[in-house]
Scaffold this motif. Structure first.
Motif, PDB file in Angstrom:
ATOM      1  N   UNK A 229       8.271   7.934 -15.095  1.00 27.50           N
ATOM      2  CA  UNK A 229       7.615   6.832 -15.811  1.00 27.50           C
ATOM      3  C   UNK A 229       7.143   5.757 -14.852  1.00 27.50           C
ATOM      4  N   UNK A 230       7.928   5.514 -13.794  1.00 31.64           N
ATOM      5  CA  UNK A 230       7.572   4.482 -12.810  1.00 31.64           C
ATOM      6  C   UNK A 230       6.579   5.010 -11.793  1.00 31.64           C
ATOM      7  N   UNK A 231       6.889   6.172 -11.191  1.00 34.69           N
ATOM      8  CA  UNK A 231       6.097   6.678 -10.071  1.00 34.69           C
ATOM      9  C   UNK A 231       4.742   7.215 -10.511  1.00 34.69           C
ATOM     10  N   UNK A 232       4.608   7.654 -11.751  1.00 37.21           N
ATOM     11  CA  UNK A 232       3.301   8.128 -12.218  1.00 37.21           C
ATOM     12  C   UNK A 232       2.342   6.982 -12.509  1.00 37.21           C
ATOM     13  N   UNK A 233       2.851   5.750 -12.506  1.00 36.52           N
ATOM     14  CA  UNK A 233       1.994   4.610 -12.808  1.00 36.52           C
ATOM     15  C   UNK A 233       1.787   4.403 -14.288  1.00 36.52           C
ATOM     16  N   UNK A 234       2.637   5.025 -15.107  1.00 39.25           N
ATOM     17  CA  UNK A 234       2.506   4.895 -16.560  1.00 39.25           C
ATOM     18  C   UNK A 234       2.957   3.524 -17.048  1.00 39.25           C
ATOM     19  N   UNK A 235       3.856   2.872 -16.295  1.00 37.15           N
ATOM     20  CA  UNK A 235       4.362   1.557 -16.687  1.00 37.15           C
ATOM     21  C   UNK A 235       3.435   0.452 -16.181  1.00 37.15           C
ATOM     22  N   UNK A 236       3.204   0.443 -14.856  1.00 34.28           N
ATOM     23  CA  UNK A 236       2.277  -0.514 -14.244  1.00 34.28           C
ATOM     24  C   UNK A 236       1.455   0.218 -13.197  1.00 34.28           C
ATOM     25  N   UNK A 237       0.231  -0.237 -12.929  1.00 35.47           N
ATOM     26  CA  UNK A 237      -0.548   0.388 -11.851  1.00 35.47           C
ATOM     27  C   UNK A 237       0.187   0.231 -10.521  1.00 35.47           C
ATOM     28  N   UNK A 238       0.295   1.281  -9.773  1.00 37.32           N
ATOM     29  CA  UNK A 238       1.033   1.233  -8.509  1.00 37.32           C
ATOM     30  C   UNK A 238       0.356   0.322  -7.499  1.00 37.32           C
ATOM     31  N   UNK A 239      -0.910  -0.015  -7.723  1.00 32.34           N
ATOM     32  CA  UNK A 239      -1.624  -0.922  -6.821  1.00 32.34           C
ATOM     33  C   UNK A 239      -0.972  -2.300  -6.770  1.00 32.34           C
ATOM     34  N   UNK A 240      -0.146  -2.627  -7.780  1.00 38.58           N
ATOM     35  CA  UNK A 240       0.529  -3.916  -7.819  1.00 38.58           C
ATOM     36  C   UNK A 240       1.799  -3.923  -6.981  1.00 38.58           C
ATOM     37  N   UNK A 241       2.241  -2.758  -6.510  1.00 36.31           N
ATOM     38  CA  UNK A 241       3.469  -2.651  -5.733  1.00 36.31           C
ATOM     39  C   UNK A 241       3.180  -2.862  -4.254  1.00 36.31           C
ATOM     40  N   UNK A 242       4.219  -3.158  -3.455  1.00 36.89           N
ATOM     41  CA  UNK A 242       4.036  -3.311  -2.005  1.00 36.89           C
ATOM     42  C   UNK A 242       3.512  -2.020  -1.382  1.00 36.89           C
ATOM     43  N   UNK A 243       2.734  -2.148  -0.314  1.00 43.92           N
ATOM     44  CA  UNK A 243       2.112  -0.992   0.313  1.00 43.92           C
ATOM     45  C   UNK A 243       3.142   0.005   0.829  1.00 43.92           C
ATOM     46  N   UNK A 244       4.273  -0.489   1.384  1.00 41.78           N
ATOM     47  CA  UNK A 244       5.277   0.428   1.924  1.00 41.78           C
ATOM     48  C   UNK A 244       5.886   1.301   0.816  1.00 41.78           C
ATOM     49  N   UNK A 245       5.984   0.729  -0.376  1.00 39.00           N
ATOM     50  CA  UNK A 245       6.528   1.489  -1.500  1.00 39.00           C
ATOM     51  C   UNK A 245       5.530   2.552  -1.964  1.00 39.00           C
ATOM     52  N   UNK A 246       4.248   2.174  -2.004  1.00 42.56           N
ATOM     53  CA  UNK A 246       3.211   3.126  -2.395  1.00 42.56           C
ATOM     54  C   UNK A 246       3.145   4.272  -1.395  1.00 42.56           C
ATOM     55  N   UNK A 247       3.264   3.942  -0.108  1.00 43.49           N
ATOM     56  CA  UNK A 247       3.213   4.964   0.946  1.00 43.49           C
ATOM     57  C   UNK A 247       4.326   5.991   0.776  1.00 43.49           C
ATOM     58  N   UNK A 248       5.521   5.535   0.404  1.00 39.19           N
ATOM     59  CA  UNK A 248       6.640   6.466   0.211  1.00 39.19           C
ATOM     60  C   UNK A 248       6.428   7.332  -1.021  1.00 39.19           C
ATOM     61  N   UNK A 249       5.750   6.796  -2.047  1.00 40.88           N
ATOM     62  CA  UNK A 249       5.506   7.549  -3.273  1.00 40.88           C
ATOM     63  C   UNK A 249       4.492   8.670  -3.072  1.00 40.88           C
ATOM     64  N   UNK A 250       3.665   8.547  -2.041  1.00 39.56           N
ATOM     65  CA  UNK A 250       2.637   9.560  -1.795  1.00 39.56           C
ATOM     66  C   UNK A 250       3.232  10.911  -1.414  1.00 39.56           C
TER      67      UNK A 250
END
Length: 264
Positions: A186-207
């Motif tokens: 629910x969190x990592x798919x961006x269904x709750x909030x767009x991942x663009x709002x998260x810190x870049x280091x967190x987005x990088x790990x999710x990739x």
């Protein structure tokens, strides 16, 4: 292949019987979009953009991602498998002349074929009712990449839920695994909030995780964002799909001998 198409066709027709379930899903999807509309209208008050996204871009993202999120119903696979393994009725799937994993994937395709059409009509209706200027990519290659990524994402989620269902042969109770999967996806798919709002280091790990490419990245591609990640996303998601195809087959062959066909 004809056998699997037959299975998909049967389950697609079965959805016509349970039309109320589809209607409720559409209503919930509409409620989620309405909530996003109200929330972001407030947040965008006096602002041109947030995290590089303008208001209509943000709403377009939410409507598209809600549609993709509503399409993904493969959690029923693990729930159904768990119930049948625990009550001793899974035996019929072990003797029919089709691969078990293929059967449940075909089942999911059949259900998806019906619900996705209804959901698409609801999505178009939203754009018309609220007169939203839909933001979308004009690059046909990116659009095609997004569509392929959606298909791979749905395949991956079906395989993941099938794997969790198989674990019932080992652990009997898998509710903890399902809870972790639901919250994480629910969190990592961006269904709750767009991942663009998260810190870049967190987005990088999710990739590195497949969930990133299930809902969030396809939605961003459809609105003309993150286009440089399209090819990489297809490659990463394809690797995860192949990995789970092999993992599921190996795990099933290893644990199926422990199944005695008796309920508890």
């Amino acid at each position: 292949m004809k056998k699997y198409l037959g299975i998909a066709r049967v389950y697609m027709k079965a959805q016509l019987i349970w039309r109320a379930d589809v209607f409720v899903d559409v209503i919930l999807s509409v409620a989620r979009i309405l909530f996003a509309w109200i929330l972001w209208s407030i947040l965008f008050e006096g602002k041109e953009q947030i995290a590089g996204l303008k208001f209509h871009t943000m709403i377009s993202y939410y409507i598209i991602s809600s549609y993709l999120f509503q399409m993904e119903k493969s959690a029923e696979i693990s729930q159904q498998m768990t119930g049948m393994l625990r009550n001793g009725t899974f035996s019929k799937y072990m003797v029919i002349p089709v691969q078990t994993q293929g059967y449940f994937v075909a089942m999911e395709v059949g259900k998806l074929a019906f619900s996705s059409g209804i959901g698409f009509l609801a999505t178009v209706l939203w754009f018309c009712l609220f007169r939203i200027s839909i933001v979308h990519t004009v690059n046909l290659k990116i659009l095609l990449c997004g569509i392929i990524m959606v298909v791979l994402g749905l395949l991956f989620m079906a395989q993941l839920n099938y794997f969790l269902g198989i674990l019932t042969l080992k652990f009997e109770e898998i509710s903890t695994f399902l809870m972790i999967k639901d919250n994480l996806s629910a969190v990592v798919t961006g269904a709750v909030i767009p991942l663009a709002l998260l810190p870049e280091w967190m987005i990088a790990s999710m990739r590195f995780l497949p969930f990133y490419y299930v809902t969030y990245l396809p939605s961003m591609l459809f609105i003309g964002k993150c286009e440089d990640e399209a090819v990489t996303g297809l490659l990463v998601l394809s690797i995860w799909c192949i990995f789970f195809i092999v993992l599921n087959q190996v795990t099933y062959e290893h644990y199926r001998i422990k199944y005695d066909g008796a309920g508890i």
